[in-house]
Each structure stands twice: as structure tokens, then as C-alpha cells.
Motif scaffolding. Sequence first.
Motif, short mmCIF file in Angstrom:
data_model
loop_
_atom_site.label_atom_id
_atom_site.label_comp_id
_atom_site.label_asym_id
_atom_site.label_seq_id
_atom_site.Cartn_x
_atom_site.Cartn_y
_atom_site.Cartn_z
N LEU A 4 13.82 3.59 5.84
CA LEU A 4 15.05 3.23 5.15
C LEU A 4 15.99 4.43 5.06
O LEU A 4 17.20 4.33 5.35
CB LEU A 4 14.71 2.69 3.77
CG LEU A 4 15.85 2.13 2.91
CD1 LEU A 4 15.31 1.03 1.99
CD2 LEU A 4 16.49 3.21 2.04
N LEU A 5 15.46 5.57 4.66
CA LEU A 5 16.28 6.76 4.53
C LEU A 5 16.80 7.23 5.89
O LEU A 5 17.95 7.70 6.01
CB LEU A 5 15.49 7.87 3.85
CG LEU A 5 15.04 7.58 2.41
CD1 LEU A 5 14.19 8.72 1.87
CD2 LEU A 5 16.22 7.32 1.50
N SER A 6 15.97 7.08 6.93
CA SER A 6 16.41 7.46 8.28
C SER A 6 17.53 6.56 8.76
O SER A 6 18.49 7.03 9.39
CB SER A 6 15.23 7.41 9.25
OG SER A 6 14.24 8.33 8.90
N LEU A 25 17.99 -6.19 7.53
CA LEU A 25 17.66 -6.69 8.86
C LEU A 25 17.33 -5.57 9.84
O LEU A 25 16.70 -5.81 10.87
CB LEU A 25 18.82 -7.52 9.40
CG LEU A 25 19.16 -8.79 8.60
CD1 LEU A 25 20.35 -9.50 9.20
CD2 LEU A 25 17.95 -9.72 8.54
N LEU A 26 17.72 -4.33 9.51
CA LEU A 26 17.42 -3.20 10.38
C LEU A 26 15.97 -2.74 10.27
O LEU A 26 15.44 -2.12 11.19
CB LEU A 26 18.34 -2.01 10.04
CG LEU A 26 19.77 -2.04 10.59
CD1 LEU A 26 20.55 -0.84 10.06
CD2 LEU A 26 19.77 -2.05 12.11
N LEU A 27 15.32 -3.03 9.11
CA LEU A 27 14.03 -2.42 8.80
C LEU A 27 12.87 -3.35 9.12
O LEU A 27 12.99 -4.57 9.09
CB LEU A 27 13.99 -2.03 7.32
CG LEU A 27 15.06 -1.02 6.87
CD1 LEU A 27 15.01 -0.84 5.38
CD2 LEU A 27 14.90 0.31 7.59
N GLN A 28 11.73 -2.75 9.41
CA GLN A 28 10.48 -3.47 9.61
C GLN A 28 9.43 -2.90 8.65
O GLN A 28 9.34 -1.68 8.50
CB GLN A 28 9.98 -3.34 11.05
CG GLN A 28 10.84 -4.05 12.07
CD GLN A 28 10.86 -5.56 11.87
OE1 GLN A 28 9.88 -6.13 11.35
NE2 GLN A 28 11.94 -6.21 12.27
N SER A 39 0.85 -1.20 0.00
CA SER A 39 0.00 0.00 0.00
C SER A 39 0.88 1.24 0.00
O SER A 39 1.99 1.24 0.52
CB SER A 39 -0.92 0.00 1.23
OG SER A 39 -0.19 0.26 2.40
N ARG A 40 0.36 2.30 -0.57
CA ARG A 40 1.17 3.52 -0.69
C ARG A 40 1.57 4.06 0.68
O ARG A 40 2.69 4.52 0.88
CB ARG A 40 0.40 4.59 -1.48
CG ARG A 40 1.24 5.82 -1.79
CD ARG A 40 0.50 6.75 -2.72
NE ARG A 40 0.24 6.13 -4.01
CZ ARG A 40 1.11 6.06 -5.01
NH1 ARG A 40 2.32 6.57 -4.85
NH2 ARG A 40 0.79 5.49 -6.15
N SER A 41 0.67 4.00 1.66
CA SER A 41 1.01 4.51 2.99
C SER A 41 2.11 3.67 3.62
O SER A 41 3.04 4.22 4.25
CB SER A 41 -0.24 4.51 3.88
OG SER A 41 -0.76 3.20 4.03
N ARG A 42 2.03 2.34 3.48
CA ARG A 42 3.08 1.47 4.03
C ARG A 42 4.40 1.68 3.30
O ARG A 42 5.47 1.64 3.90
CB ARG A 42 2.64 0.02 3.93
CG ARG A 42 1.47 -0.35 4.82
CD ARG A 42 1.85 -0.41 6.27
NE ARG A 42 0.69 -0.66 7.11
CZ ARG A 42 0.75 -0.74 8.45
NH1 ARG A 42 1.91 -0.58 9.06
NH2 ARG A 42 -0.34 -0.96 9.15
#
Length: 668
Positions: free
Chosen positions: A443-445, A467-470, A432-435
Motif C-alpha cells: 500500500l505504501l509503495s 483495486l491496485l492492491l492484492q 496474519s501479521r506477516s500478510r
Amino acid sequence: MIIGTAGHIDHGKTALVKALTGVEGDRLKEEKARGITIDLGFAYLPVAGGRRLGFIDVPGHERFVHTMLAGATGIDFALLVVAADDGIMPQTREHLAIIDLLGIRRGIVALTKSDIASPERLAQVGAEIRAMVAETSLEGADVLPVSVITGQGVDHLRNRLAAAAGVTPRSGADRRFRLAIDRVFTLAGIGVVATGTVLTGTVGVGDRVRISPSGLAARVRSLHVQNEQAESGHAGDRCALNLQGEEISKGAVHRGDMVLDPGLHAPTDRIDAKLKLLPSESKGLRQWFPVRLHHASAEVGAHVVLLGEAALDPGTSADVQLVLERPIAAAALDRFVIRDTSARRTMGGGQFLDLRPPARRRRTPERRALRAALSLSDPRHAFAALLETTPYFHDAGDFARDRALALAERESLPAAVDAIILPVDANRIAVSRSRWNAYTSALLSALAAFHAQYPDLQGIGREKLRLLLQPRLPAAVFAAALQKVARDHAVALDGAFIRLATHTVRLTPKDEALWHAVESLLGGAAEYRPPRVRDIAALTGQGERDIRRLLKLVGRLGFVDEVAIDHFFLRSTVRQMVAIAADLADNWENGTFTAAQFRDRLDNGRKVAIQILEFFDRHGVTLSRGDQRRMNKHRLDLFGPLTSPQRHDRSDPGRESSPVGRSDFKSE
């Protein structure tokens, strides 16, 4: 319109169909001898407006309820038959329960043998019937007295059925083709013929189809609709398909199989479903309870896995997982019925939700939310809700296939729910666009935080960032996500590293000047055998520690790679050596090459060649087995895009390589 009869044995279903159509439904010799219906019978009635009513006459004996179920799926209209003299009987109730479980909401009750019953008896049985159908899908259905002996009410019933045909919508007409086979036979000069009701979509002469779950390919040579030759059949039609194919035979096609669009062939043996247990059951279902599952014309053994916190009591509904003894062809939201393993009673039924559920972690809140999303009938609402459930990304193609959506709707579905598509091989992963916005922001942060902590590094490793991202995306989906973010110019992909597009790493003026001097020593004629740290220190007049620090720094920037301890190669040289190794593998038998062959191409000595190959082994670029190596095609671009390998000219390109350094060389 397809009309299915229902009712107790000897209540006059076959006789009523004959009175309405003039066609004898019992076609088997045993049926005529015993005076009962054993298998499905079919009859057709032309009505005004060029339409034809199709009748499926089902057995009423309790031993043949499984046959009744094979014919009940796909009918548009139920003709429940009750004899005035007997009144409501056991199979009357069981057939009504099946009609209700299958979601058949249009029907009429025919009160047969009305010529031998008094007006008081007809009124009494009519009242009992209305009470029986209350709170079922046939609630409010008219009760019409008829007699096939005197003809009383037959014309009126025929007119009512014809009128109903004009207002009964055909569901599934805009979906892809599926036909449930309930009869297979051969005709001389024709070949194999499979008959059944078209559940969804359209089929035409010449269409390529598949028999599922076996997967046999076939072509529709000719077809009949409602017992007349036609060029195409549509959802709701009774069709006879003349099937042609290399492996098509009467023994290869069976009742219970599905003829379908080849793109829908994806049989399953594990299904999450919503199950209702009939109030007539004496006790609830326990875990792993064995049942007989009836879906379309298929019958298969299954076990019921309860997914809720409480037991499934009579008269209640709950989410379950059905584990089948063999695969079947099905679609999401299809109706099904379960009976006990002795085939003596109907226990309940419901609707399929998820055709590809996991065997583990099936009771989690995330799975519960996913089933709730899949239970929505509108595909756009269901897919939008699905994209808001963990793991927040789903294959749009799989969803469209499992719902048998038409190709046009499959293509327009992501845009209809404002979803982002990530292409992964042949799959179309939707988010979804919001997700997606939240994920790319995270990712950018993460990249910004990494650059702040390690300003002198070119970027973060791809796997570490994943592995850092959810949510934690699978590697292939994550790679597609990175490509999309890179196309939007938010990040830059440097081989195995990712950085913000705005991030740059610069050496100090002193290090920059020293690097230019060192870089010239690592390239040129010495590129495949560059000097080590101690040699560079001697040539530049710098300390070993300073040279080592500099090379470690530019290595993090991606300018060089440390192939062995204190032995650094330019990244461009490493890419060139990968290309040379790939070229060797492509030009030798079985796609393998030896260290000696690699050494000869680089002309840098066996020791250095072995160090380079062991470096490639550690990074998965090459796969070693003894002295043979082959390339790992999935990691050829680990150090960046390959360039064409350079071939070094020699005065005698055909001479034998120097024996010095070879494993078989022994000095005198």
C-alpha cells in the motif's frame, strides 16, 4: 459416561442393558408386544465414586438404523453385542461401520447367549469378531462372553464399564453448549421437555438458549442429568431440559433439532466435508448423487458434489460438498453418516469441514488449501493455517462460532496466532501479521509511486487504491485497513483521497499569490454563489486559461470542487452545503426535500441550487426522485466531516420566497 449399544436384532441388547442396570429399555407398548426395540431406550446405573453410567439402547432391525443413528452421536463408549449362536450378522457389520464412521474409539464386544454355545463355538465367534473389528475404531476391543439367563460375565462386564468410565475423557467440555434432541414430550404441570446428549459445553437452569435450525428462543426452566434433577449438565451427559418460551410447544420442537447457545445459531444447507465411502459399496459415487444425511439426531436429504479430480471409489476418501434439502444446525469437525435414499444400507460418512462454502469455484486450488486448513483439529493451528490461504483475511468470530469455541478462547484466538484484527461493524476480520506487513508495504509503495507520478495531486482515490492492491479486500475491510494504517500515522485520509502522511503539495509562489486573491472571491458573502471563471478573470485581470488552470490544480489539492463547468466552490463551502441539505432532510417529512427548499436556505437562485444538487447526485451524496431528494447517509462525509449548517438571518424570516426563478413563475 454414555454407553451406546449396537448390534443385530434379537442379539440381546435390551436384555443385557436390563441385566446390567435393572431397567427395562423398551418403554413403548408396541415394543413390548413385538419383543423388539423400535425407538431409543434409556437406562442409568450408579457406580462407585458417585458416577452414573448412561445407556442408550438402540434398535437392531435394519428398518430402524436411522433411529440407531439418532442415538449413536454423542456416546462415549460402544457396547457391540453379538449373539454366540447367530454370530456376525448384517446389522452387526452395519452398526460397526457406523461406530467407525462416527469416530467412537472406545468399546467392548459382549458375546451374548454364551450359555447355549459350546466352548469351541465361543472361540470361533470370538475369532471372527476380532477379524471383523480389525482396522476399525474398535480394533483390539475385548470380547467378553455373557449370559443374561445364568448371569455369567454380567458382573465382570459391569465392572469393566465402571472402570472405563473413570478413564474416558469428556471431549467438548471447554466449548459452547450444544445438545442434540432425540426425544420431545410434555408433562402435566411441567411443559415441554427435550432430551438428548450434550455434545459440547455446559447448560444450567435459567440459561437462555435457541432451538436450531428454527431459531426459537427458550429458557431452561429445569433440567435432569442421568435421570436425576440437577442445576447443570455438561458435555457427555444425558440431559432432559424443561424448555419455556413464547413459541415453545411440542409441535415446534422435533427430534433432529439442536438446543444451543444463542451465539451458535447459524444453520446451514451447504457443507464442505471429508467423505469416506465404505468398501462394501459395489460402485463409486457419481456427481450429484442423492443420499440421506445423518448428523447428530438429524436426518435430511442431500446431494453429494465431488470436489476432487477423480471419482470416489469404494474404500476411498475425498473432499465433497453436501447440498442439503433443508438447513441443519452443525459445527465444524462434526461427524456424519450417509445412507442410500431407500434407507436400506449405510454407504459412508466422514467429517464436516466448512459450514459456509461457496456454490461456485468450489474446486479451485485455493478452496482445496482452505479445506486442508479447516481439517486441522486444533483450533489455533487451523486458524493460523486459514490465514495463510486465499483471500488471507477471515472473520475470527465466524471461525469461533462454527467450532463452538468458548468465549474466552474466541477472544484469545487472534493473539494466540499473532493476527491483526480489523473491526468491521460487529465482525472481527483477522489477518496474519506477516500478510498484514506485506499488504501495508504494498500500500505504501503504491502511494509513493502515485505521488512520484502525480506530485501535484493531493492523493489517490480510495477505490482506485483498493483495486491496485492484492489481495483485493472488500470495500468495508479495506476501509478498516486504511483506518488502522492511518492510526499508525503512515498515511493521511483526506475525504475520498489517500496520501502518504509525509506527502505535501505546494503551489509555486506565483500560483500561491494568485490563489489567495481568488480564494477571497470564492468565500465570504458570495460563498453560495461564487463568481465563475470568466468573472474571476475579469476581477483579477488574469486570463481565463490561467484562472482555470489554477482552479483545476487547487481542485486536485482538495481546496475547491468544480460543481458545474467553470463554476468552483470552496471545499469548506461544499461541506457546509452538504450539512444544510442533511438538515433539510432531517426536518422534513419522509426525510426528503425539494430544490426550492434548498434554494431558499442558500438564497442563491434556482439555477445555481439545481447545479449544486446535480453535483451531489453525481457523487452519490443525494438520491434524486423527481423533484424530491433524500440524503445518502453512507456518503455524507465524502467531502470531509460535516459542520453545523449556518442559517442566514433575514429581516423577515417568515416572508414568502421570491418567485423569480421558481418553476411556477412566469414573467409578465
